[in-house]
Scaffold this motif. Structure first.
Motif, PDB file in Angstrom:
ATOM      1  N   THR A 125       5.931  24.196  26.311  1.00 53.63           N
ATOM      2  CA  THR A 125       4.518  23.864  26.171  1.00 53.63           C
ATOM      3  C   THR A 125       4.365  22.663  25.241  1.00 53.63           C
ATOM      4  O   THR A 125       4.933  22.635  24.157  1.00 53.63           O
ATOM      5  CB  THR A 125       3.728  25.069  25.616  1.00 53.63           C
ATOM      6  N   LEU A 126       3.604  21.670  25.697  1.00 54.78           N
ATOM      7  CA  LEU A 126       3.358  20.459  24.910  1.00 54.78           C
ATOM      8  C   LEU A 126       1.928  20.404  24.368  1.00 54.78           C
ATOM      9  O   LEU A 126       1.704  19.900  23.268  1.00 54.78           O
ATOM     10  CB  LEU A 126       3.628  19.210  25.751  1.00 54.78           C
ATOM     11  N   ALA A 127       0.965  20.873  25.164  1.00 53.80           N
ATOM     12  CA  ALA A 127      -0.439  20.789  24.733  1.00 53.80           C
ATOM     13  C   ALA A 127      -1.265  21.831  25.456  1.00 53.80           C
ATOM     14  O   ALA A 127      -0.894  22.307  26.532  1.00 53.80           O
ATOM     15  CB  ALA A 127      -0.997  19.393  25.014  1.00 53.80           C
ATOM     16  N   ARG A 128      -2.405  22.140  24.835  1.00 54.99           N
ATOM     17  CA  ARG A 128      -3.381  23.040  25.453  1.00 54.99           C
ATOM     18  C   ARG A 128      -4.722  22.327  25.493  1.00 54.99           C
ATOM     19  O   ARG A 128      -5.116  21.680  24.520  1.00 54.99           O
ATOM     20  CB  ARG A 128      -3.498  24.332  24.644  1.00 54.99           C
ATOM     21  N   GLY A 129      -5.408  22.496  26.617  1.00 53.64           N
ATOM     22  CA  GLY A 129      -6.751  21.942  26.741  1.00 53.64           C
ATOM     23  C   GLY A 129      -7.765  22.933  26.210  1.00 53.64           C
ATOM     24  O   GLY A 129      -7.428  24.033  25.781  1.00 53.64           O
ATOM     25  N   LYS A 130      -9.001  22.535  26.253  1.00 53.56           N
ATOM     26  CA  LYS A 130     -10.072  23.434  25.835  1.00 53.56           C
ATOM     27  C   LYS A 130     -10.159  24.602  26.806  1.00 53.56           C
ATOM     28  O   LYS A 130      -9.459  24.656  27.808  1.00 53.56           O
ATOM     29  CB  LYS A 130     -11.380  22.656  25.792  1.00 53.56           C
TER      30      LYS A 130
END
Length: 183
Positions: free
Chosen positions: A129-134
């Protein structure tokens, strides 16, 4: 203690992911990006566990080290989870000796099941996992998926299983199990 088992991917991958995140953050500035020093592949999430059970967990995990040899993984490319136009999660693909990683994950799950910890994974699909959105996703992450296409983010040797305690954004190793079986 909020606990999970994982493997880390080494300095080479951390360095290259750090460089890649600089570029990707510009494409999706509203996303919540991972902290590189916390990069890991979760094998089993245990949740909230009483500190008194740490010795019991150590005893269940230590025998796994002699049943698994160190192995090599690489990271590159990527994709997303969620709506294609509004992804919720941006991830990089994990490659290399996936069979060894899946065997370690399955063995970890089997060792901890008698202690009441059930795996969340029906079919373990490793990804970084690199990023999470809203909550409803982040359309900007679509550009990040495209930017990751064809990327190579390094190679790392997995030589230990780690029981981590999650303390907010910091992960503290509580038990480390070296993988010592000869290849």
């Amino acid at each position: 203690m909020r606990l999970f088992t994982a493997v880390t991917l080494g300095r080479d991958i951390e360095t290259r992911v750090t460089q890649e995140l600089v570029r990707l953050r510009e494409l999706a500035p509203r996303a919540r990006w991972v902290r590189v020093e916390g990069l890991h592949l979760t094998l089993l999430f245990l949740g909230e566990v009483d500190r008194a059970r740490l010795a019991e967990l150590r005893a269940a995990l230590l025998p796994l080290g002699t049943r698994h040899a160190p192995f090599t993984l690489s990271v590159g490319g990527g994709g997303s989870f969620g709506q294609p136009a509004h992804p919720r999660v941006l991830w990089a693909d994990v490659r290399g000796d996936i069979a060894a990683l899946k065997a370690l994950q399955a063995d970890t799950a089997a060792a901890l099941l008698p202690l009441g910890f059930k795996s969340d994974y029906e079919d373990y699909a490793p990804h970084l996992t690199l990023a999470r959105g809203k909550e409803h996703g982040d359309a900007d992450l679509v550009q990040c998926v495209e930017a990751l296409a064809g990327s190579t983010l390094g190679e790392g040797r997995v030589d230990r299983l780690i029981l981590f305690e999650s303390q907010g954004a910091h992960y503290v190793p509580r038990v480390e199990v070296p993988l010592t079986r000869a290849p």
